[in-house]
Scaffold this motif. Structure first.
Motif, PDB file in Angstrom:
ATOM      1  N   ALA A 166      15.108  -1.283   9.663  1.00 37.71           N
ATOM      2  CA  ALA A 166      14.734  -2.176   8.607  1.00 37.71           C
ATOM      3  C   ALA A 166      13.158  -2.386   8.751  1.00 37.71           C
ATOM      4  O   ALA A 166      12.512  -2.285   7.736  1.00 37.71           O
ATOM      5  CB  ALA A 166      15.579  -3.150   8.258  1.00 37.71           C
ATOM      6  N   GLY A 167      13.190  -2.695   9.849  1.00 37.50           N
ATOM      7  CA  GLY A 167      11.393  -3.149  10.464  1.00 37.50           C
ATOM      8  C   GLY A 167      10.677  -1.994  10.161  1.00 37.50           C
ATOM      9  O   GLY A 167       9.425  -2.023   9.527  1.00 37.50           O
ATOM     10  N   LEU A 168      11.148  -0.683  10.558  1.00 42.72           N
ATOM     11  CA  LEU A 168      10.266   0.437  10.405  1.00 42.72           C
ATOM     12  C   LEU A 168       9.960   0.836   8.896  1.00 42.72           C
ATOM     13  O   LEU A 168       8.921   1.188   8.375  1.00 42.72           O
ATOM     14  CB  LEU A 168      11.082   1.611  11.004  1.00 42.72           C
ATOM     15  N   ILE A 169      10.996   0.533   8.085  1.00 42.68           N
ATOM     16  CA  ILE A 169      10.977   0.704   6.510  1.00 42.68           C
ATOM     17  C   ILE A 169       9.942  -0.353   6.028  1.00 42.68           C
ATOM     18  O   ILE A 169       8.928  -0.072   5.249  1.00 42.68           O
ATOM     19  CB  ILE A 169      12.440   0.591   5.932  1.00 42.68           C
ATOM     20  N   LEU A 170       9.964  -1.610   6.399  1.00 42.62           N
ATOM     21  CA  LEU A 170       9.140  -2.445   5.814  1.00 42.62           C
ATOM     22  C   LEU A 170       7.581  -2.110   6.146  1.00 42.62           C
ATOM     23  O   LEU A 170       6.627  -1.964   5.514  1.00 42.62           O
ATOM     24  CB  LEU A 170       9.319  -3.979   6.792  1.00 42.62           C
ATOM     25  N   ARG A 171       7.400  -1.531   7.390  1.00 41.20           N
ATOM     26  CA  ARG A 171       5.917  -1.268   7.795  1.00 41.20           C
ATOM     27  C   ARG A 171       5.588   0.156   7.058  1.00 41.20           C
ATOM     28  O   ARG A 171       4.719   0.055   6.560  1.00 41.20           O
ATOM     29  CB  ARG A 171       6.149  -0.798   9.325  1.00 41.20           C
ATOM     30  N   ALA A 172       6.422   1.042   6.479  1.00 42.31           N
ATOM     31  CA  ALA A 172       6.205   2.222   5.935  1.00 42.31           C
ATOM     32  C   ALA A 172       5.875   1.604   4.619  1.00 42.31           C
ATOM     33  O   ALA A 172       4.795   2.045   4.023  1.00 42.31           O
ATOM     34  CB  ALA A 172       7.345   3.081   5.889  1.00 42.31           C
ATOM     35  N   VAL A 173       6.443   0.526   3.993  1.00 37.71           N
ATOM     36  CA  VAL A 173       6.163   0.065   2.776  1.00 37.71           C
ATOM     37  C   VAL A 173       4.761  -0.346   2.525  1.00 37.71           C
ATOM     38  O   VAL A 173       4.057  -0.109   1.662  1.00 37.71           O
ATOM     39  CB  VAL A 173       7.159  -0.822   2.106  1.00 37.71           C
ATOM     40  N   GLY A 174       4.559  -1.229   3.581  1.00 39.41           N
ATOM     41  CA  GLY A 174       3.141  -1.491   3.807  1.00 39.41           C
ATOM     42  C   GLY A 174       1.993  -0.643   4.012  1.00 39.41           C
ATOM     43  O   GLY A 174       1.004  -0.815   3.558  1.00 39.41           O
ATOM     44  N   GLU A 175       2.188   0.404   4.680  1.00 40.25           N
ATOM     45  CA  GLU A 175       1.278   1.256   5.027  1.00 40.25           C
ATOM     46  C   GLU A 175       1.011   2.203   3.911  1.00 40.25           C
ATOM     47  O   GLU A 175      -0.125   2.627   3.639  1.00 40.25           O
ATOM     48  CB  GLU A 175       1.641   1.949   6.141  1.00 40.25           C
ATOM     49  N   SER A 176       2.021   2.846   3.204  1.00 42.35           N
ATOM     50  CA  SER A 176       2.020   3.901   2.460  1.00 42.35           C
ATOM     51  C   SER A 176       3.320   3.734   1.556  1.00 42.35           C
ATOM     52  O   SER A 176       4.219   4.350   1.355  1.00 42.35           O
ATOM     53  CB  SER A 176       1.892   5.172   2.901  1.00 42.35           C
TER      54      SER A 176
END
Lengths: 310, 359
Positions: A166-176
């Motif tokens: 979930a944390g990885l997805i959060l970061r992905a949403v913020g990056e791109s």
């Protein structure tokens, strides 16, 4: 107990007391910004949280219900913020300013009837055995529940952001956000969740001010702490551990403010009160100087409007 | 299901309708809030919006309060257009008041007509000085001007508080944290006897016209507009971003500083710990409601000035807390931003058509 131990204890309490509300607000904002949303309404959400927590404590007599009310109120304002910036695609800077101005006004209106009221503050919970350790015990293990919670939150968020899917997805949403969207992740829903979490944490930070720090309600009692928390997130390069370090550093600056005169420094109180604000400016300058590094750390889509194309 | 569909072209009509729509929504919400507070909502709205300006003295007070809001708002509007977010106008106002007020306190009591113009210059310089710090930090060290300008506001307000509690306190003032009352030559002349309406009104109108001309007719105004419309185009055109940041901050700082000078040498007449009830922050709303245009800002300034008068009147007539003012101001900006979505998008009911839709 000797005088120096008492002094040490007072200093530790001051640092923790000043750092904890900042820590909550900044950790929440860090999660929000990791999703790519800039929440400049933090100050307003802290104020609404502070007044809601105080009112709920007065009515129910239970400060823990107060904390919950503060979190809920902060989350509610964040939801409103999300409606504007996520669903209606409004400018995030302007909307954040609107939320802060609105929060200042609304909290003053709601709190008008509570000025001068007193409450039982959040009790301290000594951790059995550990609190009895000489010297360190009372310094580290004799605080209220929110202090422990804030530290657990640092650990929890570090694990969440770096070690969970979930944390990885959060970061992905913020990056791109467009890539995340293409992979099938509900970008807008994730941003709503991150924003609401941030609002709830700002509310808890506000609750700490009105339930522990003072404990009472007065207009505009956050005195810019929401903005300091925003600067802290930049300073911390969006990393939980550094948010902790930054918040406690600011706690250290507050000591000068509160104990400066007691220690015989003959500077007018107004100049001592300027210190946290000046420290924020200095820290912001130091961290922003390296623009390349700042860009590397900052979530790439921060502050930009995203509209899913299909 | 409601959804937003991009308009082929931004709607000009919505640019001007949006503030009216927002005002309407604010009134409706105000009505509901008053009902929740358990007061007669119709009476409360009347006391807030109509009663304060129902006589000529009320109108003059409205203009007195509109002066600082319009002055600051028009400066901020230029900055916001160029994507420079000065939100520390409250502190720049305080610094303008300190610089100008310092002279008024310092000059001997038999000074002449040169004092007032010099106070204006000092007020402008004070505001510029305080806005120059975030400008320097942004252009040289890349520090976000939103945070630095706001932090510096707190510093400026504390500095003013120190001065009136300490070295500049009136020795004959019964220990109140106030400076001495300014002499006549350091006070703005009144336009109308029996009111507080002062020369600052004319000054403001001249400045608004000046900024309008600047935006419409000069190179720097053109650059501001291009940066606002398309930052990338501005980059290709070779506009120097740093110069614009300096320009926007110094201009808005100067006008906020002048507003501070006007407040202390006009309606207040001395230095006090709080020279402004948040004009510097309300001016942000003024700038947005006024569509970042000098003429719009002037109208919006009068509207927001009414919210101060309304809040005060509501407190007197119905005993409601003055914080109602802040709630109305916040709601207005909130609704405005929500309605602004209709400039670029239109609302469609139902599912998107697949044929011909973008992918």
């Amino acid at each position: 107990m000797s005088e120096s131990v008492l002094m040490l204890q007072a200093v530790a309490l001051t640092i923790i007391g000043a750092a904890t509300p900042l820590l909550f607000a900044a950790l929440g904002e860090m999660v929000t910004e990791r999703s790519g949303v800039l929440n400049l309404g933090l100050e307003g959400m802290m104020l609404i949280g502070a007044v809601a927590a105080f009112a709920a404590t007065v009515v129910s007599g239970n400060p823990y219900l107060g904390v919950l009310a503060g979190a809920a109120a902060g989350a509610l304002v964040a939801l409103l913020h999300g409606l504007l910036v996520l669903s209606l695609l409004a400018n995030q800077v302007a909307t954040g300013l609107a939320m802060t101005l609105f929060g200042v006004g609304l909290s003053a209106l709601l709190g008008a009837g509570f000025v001068g009221t007193t409450i039982t503050p959040l009790p301290t919970l000594a951790i059995p055995l550990l609190a009895d350790v000489p010297l360190l015990g009372s310094l580290l293990f004799d605080h209220n529940a929110l202090v422990y919670l804030s530290l657990l939150l640092v650990v929890g968020l570090s694990l969440f952001i770096y070690h969970t899917r979930a944390g990885l997805i959060l970061r992905a949403v913020g990056e791109s956000p467009s890539s995340a969207h293409a992979l099938g992740y509900p970008v807008i829903r994730i941003r709503y969740l991150a924003l609401i979490f941030g609002g709830a944490m700002a509310g808890v930070g506000g609750a700490y001010l009105s339930l522990v720090s003072t404990p009472m309600w007065s207009e505009n009692m956050t005195a810019g702490r929401g903005w300091v928390a925003l600067a802290l997130v930049v300073f911390a390069s969006w990393k939980p551990g550094r948010v902790l370090a930054g918040a406690y550093m600011f706690g250290g600056v507050t000591i000068l403010q509160l104990h400066g005169q007691g220690m015989g420094v003959s500077i007018p109180s107004q100049f001592l009160s300027m210190l946290p604000y000046l420290a924020t400016v200095v820290v912001l300058v130091l961290i922003s100087r390296d623009s390349v590094k700042l860009r590397e750390n900052r979530p790439a889509s921060l502050g930009r409007v995203f509209r899913p194309s299909a | 299901m409601l959804r937003l569909e991009p308009r082929p072209q931004a709607s000009k009509a919505m640019v001007y309708l949006s503030p009216l729509l927002a005002l309407l929504l604010t009134l409706v919400s105000g009505f509901l809030i008053f009902m929740l507070l358990g007061v007669n909502a119709g009476e409360a709205l009347y006391a807030f919006f109509i009663q304060p300006v129902s006589d000529s003295y009320g109108v003059s007070e409205l203009l007195v309060k509109a002066v600082p809001l319009v002055l600051i708002g028009v400066g901020l509007a230029v900055g916001f257009r160029a994507n420079v977010w000065n939100i520390g106008a409250e502190g720049q106002l305080a610094m303008g008041a300190v610089f100008a007020g310092g002279l008024a306190i310092w000059v001997p009591t038999d000074s002449g007509g040169w004092v007032l113009p010099l106070m204006m210059v000092l007020g402008v310089l004070g505001g510029m000085f305080w806005a120059a710090i975030p400008a320097l930090l942004r252009t040289r060290y890349n520090a976000n001007e939103i945070l630095t300008s706001l932090m510096l506001s707190y510093v400026a307000l504390l500095f003013l508080s120190y001065l009136v509690h300490g070295p500049w306190r009136d020795p004959d003032g019964f220990n109140f944290p106030e400076s001495k009352l300014f002499d006549d030559f350091a006070t703005l002349p009144l336009l109308l006897e029996g009111t507080r309406l002062h020369l600052g009104l004319l000054l403001t109108l001249v400045i608004v016209a000046g900024v309008w001309v600047m935006l419409a007719r000069t190179l720097v105004g053109f650059q501001v507009r291009v940066v606002g419309a398309s930052p990338r185009a501005a980059q290709f055109a070779g506009f120097r971003e740093r110069a614009l940041v300096w320009f926007a901050l110094l201009l808005s700082g100067a006008l906020a500083g002048l507003a501070g000078m006007i407040e202390v040498s006009g309606p207040i007449g001395q230095l006090v710990p709080q020279v402004s009830p948040g004009y510097g922050f309300t001016a942000i709303i003024v700038a947005f409601v006024g569509r970042l245009h000098p003429l719009g800002v002037t109208i919006a300034g009068v509207l927001l000035a009414l919210s101060y008068l309304g809040g005060e009147n509501l407190q007197i007539v119905m005993g409601l807390p003055q914080a109602v003012t802040g709630v109305f101001q916040g709601m207005l900006l909130f609704y405005l931003l929500a309605c602004d979505v209709l400039i670029q998008y239109r609302v469609r009911v139902g599912r998107p058509r697949v044929a011909g839709g973008e992918l």
